[in-house]
Design a protein around this motif. Structure first.
Motif: not given
Lengths: 362, 129, 383
Positions: A35, A63-66, A68-69, A98, A355, B69, B91, B107-110, B119, B121, B124
């Motif tokens: 986004x 920050x919680x995306x890479x 994989x997601x 990652x 960040x 976070x 978001x 689907x996100x990194x936790x 890592x 996942x 969310x």
């Protein structure tokens, strides 16, 4: 034999280029663009004393995306469009894993609940996505699998202050390929690849950021490989630029794809629909596959599309893709356009970018 | 943590709960015995990916393991099948949050153990409206 | 059935005890509780504690304390029920005496929280919740209660100032309580000006992190007390709810508290109107409100509004949090349930000093673990 039921006239045997299977086709595609957008003026404000910058916004993962997601998000959209139940292979093309060791493709497989798959991660800078697509095509063509998933995805990062930081972006594009049927969206008519040992951009193992020979990026790298791959494709299959409704090139910046298109004899009308760089930057392995997706969002049956990727190191894959009747129904059902994701964006400043992308050392 | 995460990865990745084969009641997290009819015959069931926010908070001081976070938005979402699920909302600008907002799963990194560790996942939510 | 008497009490001030370990604290409170009756050797030692393993890398607290008190050979063990550990420990001791198994028991609640930094303490507290489905996603205990506060305020149209009433009452009473962590009165404005920690909850909506130990010596009625006013335990009941609040059909119903209170009141032969002093589990402002509603002191949705009307103030109809509650006295989690019993004991004995509720005869303590996941309600009376 392989070319007998080709949609284009048989031109005789060739000793280079790839004879693509005609019984395999694109059944669905899905993209994911995060986004957040960082305008390049923000990078210039921090690192160039505010001097004028190209009018580019780049897509920035949260920050919680890479990869994989983003791969999972794109894949879920592609599967929904393709209505595919079972996959035989999953390839993830990326250069920003990652985990240095541990496949991303298995995480994607688990998230999609697909376990009887040949799964692997591919790396070839920005062209690992088109490679993944061709490998899936070959597996279907050979009869080894019925359908498979090819993903190009990256969370590209430039060293803070480096030229690359203006454009290095995040996004994913996923394609489901299956045995050709009435629902097929497009078929790959021909393919041609060209590689050489050209070190224009690289990242050594253990390093966080890539390096590049800036002057080397254009002529000996980008232009040389793309021009060779496309010319070989033309020679092999008898194409000329006017055969194509659309041409999609790898877009590291707004200028290169336009210039290479003109050099190869294409016009601006053919290339314009796929030019996404000013809106999302350069999401590396997702780059040309995203360009293809935005074109598939508007193409009509029987349109011919040229896609040519470029990966540093270096090489290009040129693909000629014929749009099929299934595209309209699938698009109507999917209700999910690339341009919608481009528009659903939030501009951020450099501090937020720092960040989100882990550039603040706590 | 690494193994307890592995054990539940389908729960986290696919919002895989369970469902009573006798009375069709659905659960996330999954239950061992149906709360509605007492049946012990339950099968895994993927929860729907959309729902609405019942309540939410913006947590400004995070727990150990989630440093860096903050702030995180956490909500209780009622999925379209009626099941209530706890999850982060991402978001989404804080001023766009409202009770009743439609959301879908992403689907996100936790979190990650460390830069060298595993890592984790999972699902969310993101706001649609 | 034997009658059960709270014979004596011992406790530390709640707050920072940098110089004391978890065992130092437990021993200090225990010695104070044992001191008035050197002839009573407790027949069982029960320790209420939630997370000594996290804070002190120490388990096996029962034997550890028995040994430190020179009371080896005494059966001793720890019980854990999150923030209700103290209340549950008390309940077990009460039932052991009542059944005749033992005639005296030392119950010690203790928690060492300040050795943990805030994110670590938050993680330790989150263990009261589901590790797999609550803690995993990053939802701390605070965040769950904050979501409850939003739902409560929206559902019952409760204002910010009304929500602030319980913390204001708590601090008003804590100001004159010697063992309280925060001996300072606050205003509703102070609450609404305090920093947001998890919207809509602000810092002053939330019980603080503190160290503390509290001990009570329980004895059967065979025990002959010398100073007249005897404090009897009339009943103590534990109940449990569906584990996580988001799994419940109605998230604003504290059914464990409702159930424990109704059983405890019925066994004690009292009704709500008979209660003179009330210690509720005000870990968060909203928790206090939902607790008084579940026990029947306020109608549904009226708990915070009633507090704002003064009903739960020291001179109100149901004086609550009389030494500051969890918010003002402090909330060393495993010890909280025992502090509540001690505070009722002080009131019923007439030793409340500035905080004394005049002429009180019946006291109720309600101690929660989780978001009303475990609830212990005990009724004490002056005889």
């Amino acid at each position: 034999m392989p070319l007998n039921n080709s949609l284009i006239p048989f031109k005789g045997w060739v000793n280079f280029g790839l004879k693509t299977p005609k019984n395999a086709a694109i059944a669905g595609y899905g993209v994911y663009i995060p986004r957040y957008r960082l305008p390049s003026v923000e990078v210039a404000r921090i690192w160039r004393g505010g001097e004028e910058a190209p009018l580019i916004k780049k897509a920035v993962a949260s920050l919680d995306e890479d990869i994989t997601t983003m791969a999972v998000e794109a894949a879920r959209r592609a599967i929904k469009m393709a209505e595919t139940k079972e996959l035989g292979a999953i390839f993830v093309g990326t250069e920003t894993k990652p985990y240095a060791v541990k496949p991303t493709s298995t995480i994607v497989a688990q998230a999609l609940n697909q376990h009887k798959v040949l799964a692997s991660d591919l790396e070839f800078a920005c062209k690992a996505g088109t490679e993944a697509l061709q490998l899936i095509l070959a597996l279907i063509g050979s009869g080894m699998i019925e359908s498979g998933l090819a993903i190009g995805v990256d969370t590209a990062q430039g060293r803070p202050g480096d030229d690359l930081e203006f454009t290095a972006a995040s996004a994913a594009a996923a394609y489901i390929l299956s045995k050709r049927d009435v629902g097929s969206i497009a078929v790959v008519e021909g393919a041609s690849s060209y590689v050489s040992d050209t070190t224009d951009f690289w990242r050594r193992a253990g390093q966080q950021y890539p390096r590049h020979l800036s002057r080397f990026t254009g002529e000996p790298a980008y232009f040389y490989h793309i021009q060779h791959a496309v010319k070989n494709l033309f020679d092999e299959f008898g194409y000329k630029p006017s055969d194509f409704k659309y041409a999609v090139f790898h877009q590291p910046n707004p200028r290169f794809p336009v210039e290479v298109a003109l050099r190869l004899g294409f016009n601006l009308e053919q290339i314009k629909p796929s030019l996404l760089n000013p809106y999302i930057g350069n999401p590396y392995a997702a780059n040309s596959l995203l360009g293809l997706a935005v074109v598939l969002d508007e193409a009509s049956p029987n349109d011919l599309i040229l896609v040519c990727s470029f990966g540093s190191g270096a090489g290009s894959d040129a693909l000629s893709i014929r749009v099929l009747d299934g595209v309209e129904e699938k698009r109507r059902k999917a209700q999910n356009k690339v341009r919608d994701m481009i528009e659903a964006s939030v501009e951020i400043d450099y501090a937020t970018y720092a960040k989100l992308r882990g550039k603040i050392v706590a | 943590m690494a193994i307890s995460y592995w054990r539940r990865r389908d729960r986290y990745y696919r919002l895989l709960g369970n469902k009573c084969t006798r009375c069709n009641a659905e659960y996330y997290p999954p239950v061992y015995i149906c709360r509605r009819c007492g049946s012990e015959s339950l099968i895994d069931a993927e929860m729907p990916g959309t729902g609405k926010i019942l309540t939410y908070t913006i947590l400004r001081e995070v727990m150990s393991g989630f440093e860096g976070q903050q702030p995180i938005i956490i909500g209780i979402v009622q999925l379209d099948n009626g099941v209530k699920v706890l999850g982060q909302i991402v978001d989404t600008p804080i001023d766009a949050l409202k009770i009743g907002c439609k959301v879908r799963t992403v689907f996100r990194k936790i979190r990650e153990e460390s830069s060298a560790g595993q890592i984790y996942y999972g699902y969310k939510f993101t706001v649609l409206c | 059935m034997a009658k059960v008497i709270v014979a004596s009490v011992g406790y530390t001030r709640v707050g920072d005890h940098w110089d004391k370990s978890i065992l130092d604290l437990a021993v200090e409170a225990s010695k104070k509780a044992l001191k008035p009756y050197p002839n009573i050797r407790p027949e069982v030692i029960i320790v209420g504690n939630m997370f000594s393993s996290q804070s002190s890398r120490q388990e096996h607290l029962g034997a550890l304390l028995a040994s430190a008190l020179n009371l080896t050979r005494t059966p001793a063990f720890k019980v854990e029920a999150a923030c209700a550990s103290g209340g549950v420990a008390f309940n077990i001791a009460y039932n052991k005496i009542r059944s005749g198994e033992v005639s005296s028991a030392l119950v010690v609640g203790v928690e060492k929280m300040r050795d943990l930094d805030t994110p670590e303490a938050s993680l330790a507290l989150s263990m009261a919740e589901s590790a797999e489905y609550t803690q995993f996603i990053g939802a701390s205990f605070l965040s769950l209660n904050a979501m409850l506060a939003r739902l409560y305020s929206e559902t019952y149209n409760v204002s910010r100032d009304e929500l602030s009433a319980f913390p204001v009452i708590a601090h008003s009473n804590a100001a004159t309580a010697e063992h309280a962590q925060f001996r300072k009165a606050i205003s509703v404005e102070d609450v609404s000006r305090s920093p947001l920690v998890s919207d809509p909850l602000r810092l002053l909506d939330c019980a603080p992190v503190g160290d503390g130990a509290a001990a009570v010596l329980l004895a059967s009625d065979a025990f002959d007390e010398d100073d007249g006013a005897r404090v009897d335990v009339l009943s103590s009941k534990i109940s449990t709810n569906i584990f996580s609040v988001y799994e419940r059909d109605d998230m604003l119903k504290f059914d464990a508290t409702r159930d424990a209170a109704s059983k405890a009141f019925s066994e004690a032969g009292i009704s709500v109107e008979d209660v003179d002093v009330l210690e509720v589990h005000d870990a968060f402002s909203v928790t206090a409100a939902l607790s008084v509603e579940a026990m029947g002191f306020s109608r549904e949705g009226e708990g915070a509004k009633d507090a704002a009307k003064g009903i739960y103030a020291l001179r109100g109809r149901y004086p609550a949090l009389t030494f500051g509650g969890l918010k003002g006295r402090g909330h060393p989690v495993g010890a909280t349930g025992i502090y509540q019993i001690i505070e009722l004991w002080l009131q019923l004995k007439g030793r409340g000093n500035a905080n004394q509720v005049k002429g009180c005869r019946i006291g109720v303590a309600q101690n929660i673990g989780g978001v009303d996941t475990t609830s212990v309600v005990s009724v004490l009376a002056r005889r």
